[in-house]
Scaffold this motif. Structure first.
Motif, PDB file in Angstrom:
ATOM      1  N   SER A  69      45.853  38.208  46.465  1.00  0.00           N
ATOM      2  CA  SER A  69      45.377  38.441  47.836  1.00  0.00           C
ATOM      3  C   SER A  69      44.854  37.163  48.455  1.00  0.00           C
ATOM      4  N   ALA A  70      44.532  37.269  49.720  1.00  0.00           N
ATOM      5  CA  ALA A  70      43.870  36.185  50.441  1.00  0.00           C
ATOM      6  C   ALA A  70      42.469  35.984  49.858  1.00  0.00           C
ATOM      7  N   GLY A  71      41.822  34.894  50.275  1.00  0.00           N
ATOM      8  CA  GLY A  71      40.518  34.580  49.694  1.00  0.00           C
ATOM      9  C   GLY A  71      39.497  34.111  50.713  1.00  0.00           C
ATOM     10  N   VAL A  72      38.339  33.752  50.189  1.00  0.00           N
ATOM     11  CA  VAL A  72      37.224  33.315  51.028  1.00  0.00           C
ATOM     12  C   VAL A  72      37.327  31.811  51.322  1.00  0.00           C
ATOM     13  N   LEU A  73      37.499  31.024  50.262  1.00  0.00           N
ATOM     14  CA  LEU A  73      37.447  29.560  50.402  1.00  0.00           C
ATOM     15  C   LEU A  73      38.824  28.966  50.687  1.00  0.00           C
ATOM     16  N   SER A  74      39.512  29.538  51.636  1.00  0.00           N
ATOM     17  CA  SER A  74      40.838  29.047  52.023  1.00  0.00           C
ATOM     18  C   SER A  74      41.021  29.388  53.492  1.00  0.00           C
ATOM     19  N   ALA A  75      42.065  28.826  54.096  1.00  0.00           N
ATOM     20  CA  ALA A  75      42.120  28.824  55.564  1.00  0.00           C
ATOM     21  C   ALA A  75      42.733  30.071  56.203  1.00  0.00           C
ATOM     22  N   GLU A  76      43.394  30.922  55.405  1.00  0.00           N
ATOM     23  CA  GLU A  76      44.028  32.084  56.038  1.00  0.00           C
ATOM     24  C   GLU A  76      42.983  33.019  56.647  1.00  0.00           C
ATOM     25  N   SER A 124      42.751  36.439  56.804  1.00  0.00           N
ATOM     26  CA  SER A 124      42.309  37.610  56.050  1.00  0.00           C
ATOM     27  C   SER A 124      41.506  37.176  54.834  1.00  0.00           C
ATOM     28  N   VAL A 125      40.727  38.090  54.288  1.00  0.00           N
ATOM     29  CA  VAL A 125      40.081  37.775  53.014  1.00  0.00           C
ATOM     30  C   VAL A 125      40.688  38.593  51.875  1.00  0.00           C
ATOM     31  N   GLY A 126      41.353  39.706  52.200  1.00  0.00           N
ATOM     32  CA  GLY A 126      41.810  40.543  51.084  1.00  0.00           C
ATOM     33  C   GLY A 126      43.262  40.991  51.125  1.00  0.00           C
ATOM     34  N   ALA A 160      44.777  37.683  37.959  1.00  0.00           N
ATOM     35  CA  ALA A 160      45.076  37.683  39.396  1.00  0.00           C
ATOM     36  C   ALA A 160      43.806  37.607  40.214  1.00  0.00           C
ATOM     37  N   HIS A 161      43.774  36.660  41.141  1.00  0.00           N
ATOM     38  CA  HIS A 161      42.734  36.650  42.171  1.00  0.00           C
ATOM     39  C   HIS A 161      43.061  37.786  43.138  1.00  0.00           C
ATOM     40  N   ALA A 162      42.136  38.724  43.327  1.00  0.00           N
ATOM     41  CA  ALA A 162      42.387  39.808  44.288  1.00  0.00           C
ATOM     42  C   ALA A 162      41.067  40.353  44.825  1.00  0.00           C
ATOM     43  N   HIS A 163      40.908  40.293  46.139  1.00  0.00           N
ATOM     44  CA  HIS A 163      39.721  40.871  46.789  1.00  0.00           C
ATOM     45  C   HIS A 163      40.037  42.248  47.378  1.00  0.00           C
ATOM     46  N   ALA A 199      41.693  45.986  48.380  1.00  0.00           N
ATOM     47  CA  ALA A 199      41.998  47.186  47.591  1.00  0.00           C
ATOM     48  C   ALA A 199      43.491  47.303  47.282  1.00  0.00           C
ATOM     49  N   GLU A 200      44.328  47.022  48.275  1.00  0.00           N
ATOM     50  CA  GLU A 200      45.773  47.175  48.074  1.00  0.00           C
ATOM     51  C   GLU A 200      46.303  46.124  47.094  1.00  0.00           C
ATOM     52  N   ALA A 201      45.876  44.873  47.283  1.00  0.00           N
ATOM     53  CA  ALA A 201      46.333  43.796  46.394  1.00  0.00           C
ATOM     54  C   ALA A 201      45.877  44.041  44.959  1.00  0.00           C
ATOM     55  N   ILE A 202      44.682  44.577  44.794  1.00  0.00           N
ATOM     56  CA  ILE A 202      44.168  44.877  43.446  1.00  0.00           C
ATOM     57  C   ILE A 202      45.092  45.898  42.781  1.00  0.00           C
ATOM     58  N   LYS A 203      45.464  46.947  43.522  1.00  0.00           N
ATOM     59  CA  LYS A 203      46.313  47.997  42.936  1.00  0.00           C
ATOM     60  C   LYS A 203      47.708  47.464  42.619  1.00  0.00           C
TER      61      LYS A 203
END
Ligand code: ARG
Length: 412
Positions: free
Chosen positions: A195-202, A204-206, A231-234, A236-240
């Motif tokens: 998923s997307a993340g916090v410390l990056s430029a996109e 979304s975060v998740g 896997a880095h995943a914030h 809910a969908e990406a985690i699943k």
């Protein structure tokens, strides 16, 4: 024959049984433990390290660190730190971070993401005995989609040319190739950004950043080469999606929903929640000059991550200790224990997350995570009682790795 050493203390945390035992004597030969007895007796002719009234534990394990960077490198100007430094700067600083981590009692770490294979070089230097540091499992550059959390060039002018080895790969064939490259260059584990993340430029975060097909390909390829996958995943969908792909551990796990908790249990997936980070990011990152968008994104996941951590504990999920240290300063790893106990774990559960559970996730049961015959002589000791107050682990006063004393500040 290698000299035998006995480490004696008042108590020992049996991480496997989840109990505390008194009068332990740990007998060590070379780099491993040969015997653990509970009669306080040291066999004749064995050199004693007497830790008095201290409590012994196995060396701690952090399943998610980044020893090639530290937030204190950013001194007010984020873009200066990002644009004026290369992996050589990281390589110069990383032994300092490795030593801080070892000194804090973390004798094994899993490094989940580093550019240019600086992590491989650091691990190898430690293993050769050239520099002190924890045992390391490393991932090399994390895989991720173009424009996503692993793509450090996102947000910069398309005219700027960046160099260096990263893990950006799109599509099944490129992904399989990228996994093989990491294995070829020394990765012990494969890390990817689901998923997307916090410390990056996109923005979304998740949001998911790989398709299901792409995640399946990463895990299939990594497992064929005998490598576990994190896997880095914030979101809910990406985690699943990551769990369905067969990923071995979900990192961050921030917005996991009920279905995700159920799936993780079904698949035996480990969940790592880096629940200390939120405090540090919200209090320090603005001062350090990180972009406001990063701090805004943190506010979307920080609190919810802790609530979901608590739900995961209640649901009886498989959980391991992973801090993402490097987002907060190295050597502060143990600060996460207090947050874990505040949000629903008993001190023993938190200790087990950082010992037996972590060893299981890393595939290192039989080597680390317990004080038992055949295990590496990786030991830490604290003066206080960590079962009453797990934050005592922030004050580890004795560290031994593979039979070598790294530090001994036990007050006697
Ligand atoms: N490396 C992670 C990211 O950039 C850090 C997340 C920290 N925040 C948190 N609440 N755990 O996404």
């Amino acid at each position: 024959a290698p000299t035998r050493v006995a480490v004696r203390a008042a108590h020992l945390v049996d991480t496997k049984a989840g109990t505390v035992r008194d009068n332990p004597v740990v007998i060590i030969e070379g780099d491993h433990i040969t015997e653990v007895r509970y009669d306080g007796q040291v066999p004749a002719g064995v050199k004693v390290i007497d830790l008095g009234s201290a409590t012994l534990l196995p060396g701690l394990i952090d399943c998610h660190v980044h020893l090639t960077g530290d937030p204190n490198e950013v001194k007010g100007d984020y873009y200066e730190a990002v644009l004026k430094r290369s992996s050589i700067d990281s390589a110069i600083l990383s032994p300092t971070y490795a030593k801080r981590t070892l000194d804090a009692g973390f004798t094994t770490v899993r490094n989940l993401g580093a550019g240019d294979y600086v992590d491989v070089a650091l691990r190898d230097a430690i293993n050769r005995g050239d520099i002190p540091g924890p045992r390391m499992l490393v991932s090399g550059p994390p895989l991720g989609a173009t424009g996503g959390h692993a793509d450090g060039t996102t947000g910069f002018s398309p005219w700027i040319e960046f160099h260096g080895i990263d893990g950006v790969a799109d599509g099944v064939d490129a992904i399989r190739h990228r996994v093989r490259e990491n294995v070829k260059h020394g990765a012990d584990v494969i890390k990817y950004m689901a998923s997307a993340g916090v410390l990056s430029a996109e923005a979304s975060v998740g949001a998911p950043q790989y398709s299901q097909e792409e995640m399946n390909a990463i895990v299939d390829e990594a497992h064929r080469w005998g490598k576990k996958v994190a896997a880095h995943a914030h979101g809910a969908e990406a985690i699943k999606m990551a769990i369905r792909a067969g990923t071995d551990s979900i990192e961050h796990s921030s917005l996991i929903d009920d279905e995700g908790l159920k799936l993780a249990k079904q698949h035996g997936t480990y969940l790592d929640f880096d629940v200390y980070n939120d405090d540090y990011i919200l209090s320090e990152y603005a001062k350090k000059g990180f972009p406001a968008s990063t701090i805004d994104k943190e506010k979307l996941v920080g609190r919810l991550q802790r609530e979901n951590f608590q739900r995961a504990v209640k649901a009886g999920e498989k959980m391991a200790f992973g801090t993402d240290a490097g987002v907060y300063p190295h050597g502060w790893n143990a600060k996460q224990f207090a947050i874990m106990s505040k949000w629903g774990m008993t001190p023993m559960q938190a200790i087990q997350a950082a010992t037996v559970n972590a060893a299981d996730l890393l595939g290192m049961t039989g080597k680390v995570g317990q004080v038992a015959p055949g295990y590496y002589a990786d030991l830490v000791a604290v003066n206080g009682d960590p079962l009453k107050d797990v934050s005592q682990l922030e004050h580890v006063a004795f560290v031994m790795k593979g039979g070598d004393v790294d530090r001994n500040d036990i007050k006697r």
